[in-house]
Design a protein around this motif. Structure first.
Motif, PDB file in Angstrom:
ATOM      1  N   VAL A 164       0.831  -1.205   0.000  1.00 28.89           N
ATOM      2  CA  VAL A 164       0.000   0.000   0.000  1.00 28.89           C
ATOM      3  C   VAL A 164       0.865   1.256   0.000  1.00 28.89           C
ATOM      4  O   VAL A 164       0.563   2.232  -0.704  1.00 28.89           O
ATOM      5  CB  VAL A 164      -0.960  -0.005   1.209  1.00 28.89           C
ATOM      6  CG1 VAL A 164      -1.636   1.351   1.379  1.00 28.89           C
ATOM      7  CG2 VAL A 164      -2.010  -1.092   1.028  1.00 28.89           C
ATOM      8  N   GLY A 204      -2.848  -0.976  -4.287  1.00 31.35           N
ATOM      9  CA  GLY A 204      -2.293  -1.945  -3.349  1.00 31.35           C
ATOM     10  C   GLY A 204      -3.326  -2.982  -2.943  1.00 31.35           C
ATOM     11  O   GLY A 204      -3.027  -4.185  -2.875  1.00 31.35           O
ATOM     12  N   GLY A 242      -2.286  -2.401   5.673  1.00 26.86           N
ATOM     13  CA  GLY A 242      -2.433  -1.417   4.608  1.00 26.86           C
ATOM     14  C   GLY A 242      -3.246  -0.208   5.019  1.00 26.86           C
ATOM     15  O   GLY A 242      -2.893   0.933   4.687  1.00 26.86           O
TER      16      GLY A 242
END
Length: 442
Positions: free
Chosen positions: A61, A69, A263
């Motif tokens: 990410v 991502g 993330g």
């Protein structure tokens, strides 16, 4: 001492009340010793939902931005579902471990290379995460890093020694604990950062620092080895269908929870240098939030990293026990000591380099197994056992070469997926040529 033939090693189907359950190192798990769907699912579910799996999710990410991502993470996990699911179905159908699968595909002598390679790789993961336990708690609380690593290594060895049932118990605790701690971390992050801004996160340098294919490979590499060795876990399933269901709890479910948690925290701007440290959210929990949360964080590290260490050590010990004609519990102690010593040497410092190596060499091996055990499974019946099966090694080499070429010259594609697919196709082609040649000369 001569190595016993796996086909004639007698193993008790049931343990007496004062003994640990048999682990069936050299034979298929008999039907009467198979475990429930809940037990096998707990083994797999508690494996990928770990802090060190949040790290690559955060890295991807950070380097690509949130949406790109996320797409790479989802793609990698779906590929893993198919990849590991196919191998798991075969294991649940036969009760055979990874080593027994490899023996049929690579030969009675040739399997030593394939099984020995992956069995050593997973011990490397044990070492990495044991060392990470010491390093993480040292950074968080100032504890003696090497002493913590030693204590952790001993505890993780003891858990693995108890066998597959202990892995299910640990998984049943580790996964819910990750969810609780992950939610707490997100609540803390939300105090100072806007979680709605996550969706607009563009990543470091505008999100162009990592290609989509490379990101898929990075995510796959975190579990490519134990995923390929899934039979060690799913051979305990009552049938192939339950083995696939157990696998699905890991890929995509548990893996996604860990990687997306990392993330989201990165995209919220809560982690400095996220392109390097990824989604490691533990410092968020230990930065002056009180004694209760600090104790929970310490327990979380031991349980969470203990889960991945025990699973990896189990993979390694089971294969090495088959390779040496020994017992899983004996090899657990031997390899656990070796892994702990390696942890003290600082192997965790080479994390990203380690993932690159795995993404190139491991998936092609899995591709060969899938081609032989699933695609061409009809040829297994009645096939004469051989010492070495050249077609399997040739396909593995071709797949690894393809993965390497993609990694260096076409990074927009995934070296892991490319190597897997090329190896599978190559094996089918080589087997077809071999069969035609044998027919022509007979």
């Amino acid at each position: 001492m001569t190595r016993q033939d796996p086909a004639v090693v007698a193993e008790p189907a049931q343990a007496t009340s004062h003994e640990l359950d048999p682990e069936f190192e050299h034979t298929a798990v008999p039907q009467e010793s198979r475990k429930s769907l809940l037990t096998v699912s707990a083994v797999w579910f508690g494996f990928p939902m770990i802090l060190t799996n949040a790290v690559p999710g955060g890295v991807v990410v950070a380097l690509m931005g949130f949406w790109h991502g996320l797409a790479a993470i989802l793609t990698a996990n779906l590929v893993m579902l198919v990849y590991v699911g196919l191998l798991s179905h075969r294991a649940g159908s036969t009760g055979e471990s990874f080593s027994l699968q490899a023996t049929k595909t690579f030969g009675k002598v040739g399997y030593v290379v394939a099984a020995g390679f992956l069995a050593t790789v997973v011990v490397g993961w044990f070492a990495f995460n044991t060392g990470a336990t010491g390093a993480t708690l040292h950074q968080a609380f100032g504890w003696h890093e090497k002493l913590v690593a030693v204590v952790a290594g001993v505890v993780f060895i003891a858990i693995t020694f108890l066998g597959i049932r202990a892995l299910s118990w640990l998984g049943a605790v580790a996964a819910p604990l990750f969810i609780v701690v992950g939610i707490i971390a997100l609540v803390i992050v939300a105090r100072d950062h806007s979680l709605t801004a996550v969706f607009d996160y563009k990543g470091v340098g505008g999100g162009a620092a990592l290609t989509f294919g490379a990101a898929v490979s990075l995510i796959m590499a975190t579990f490519a080895d134990s995923g390929t060795m899934t039979a060690d876990f799913t051979r305990w399933s009552k049938n192939g269908r339950e083995a696939v269901i157990a696998t699905a709890t890991a890929f995509p479910v548990a893996s996604l929870v860990a990687q997306i948690t990392g993330g989201v925290i990165v995209a919220a701007g809560a982690i400095a240098s996220a392109q390097t440290v990824g989604g490691n959210f533990l410092p968020i929990l230990t930065s002056g939030h009180g004694a209760v949360l600090s104790v929970l964080a310490a327990i979380f590290v031991f349980v969470n990293l203990g889960s991945v260490c025990s699973h990896c050590l189990y993979n390694g010990a089971l294969s090495w026990s088959h390779l040496t004609g020994s017992k899983m519990r004996v090899m657990t102690i031997v390899l656990g000591v070796i892994g702990t010593v390696a942890a003290l040497a600082g192997v965790w410092n080479h994390f990203l380099d380690w993932l690159v190596v795995l993404s190139v060499f491991v998936p092609p091996l899995g591709g060969v197994l899938i081609a032989d055990q699933v695609v061409l499974r009809g040829k297994l019946e009645g096939r004469v056992a051989s010492a070495v099966r050249p077609t399997a090694f040739a396909a593995w080499a071709v797949g690894a070469a393809a993965g390497g070429l993609v990694h260096w010259y076409a990074p927009q594609f995934s070296d892991a997926v490319s190597g897997l697919v090329v190896a599978l196709i190559a094996y089918v082609a080589f087997e077809g040529i071999s069969t035609r040649n044998a027919t022509a000369t007979s």
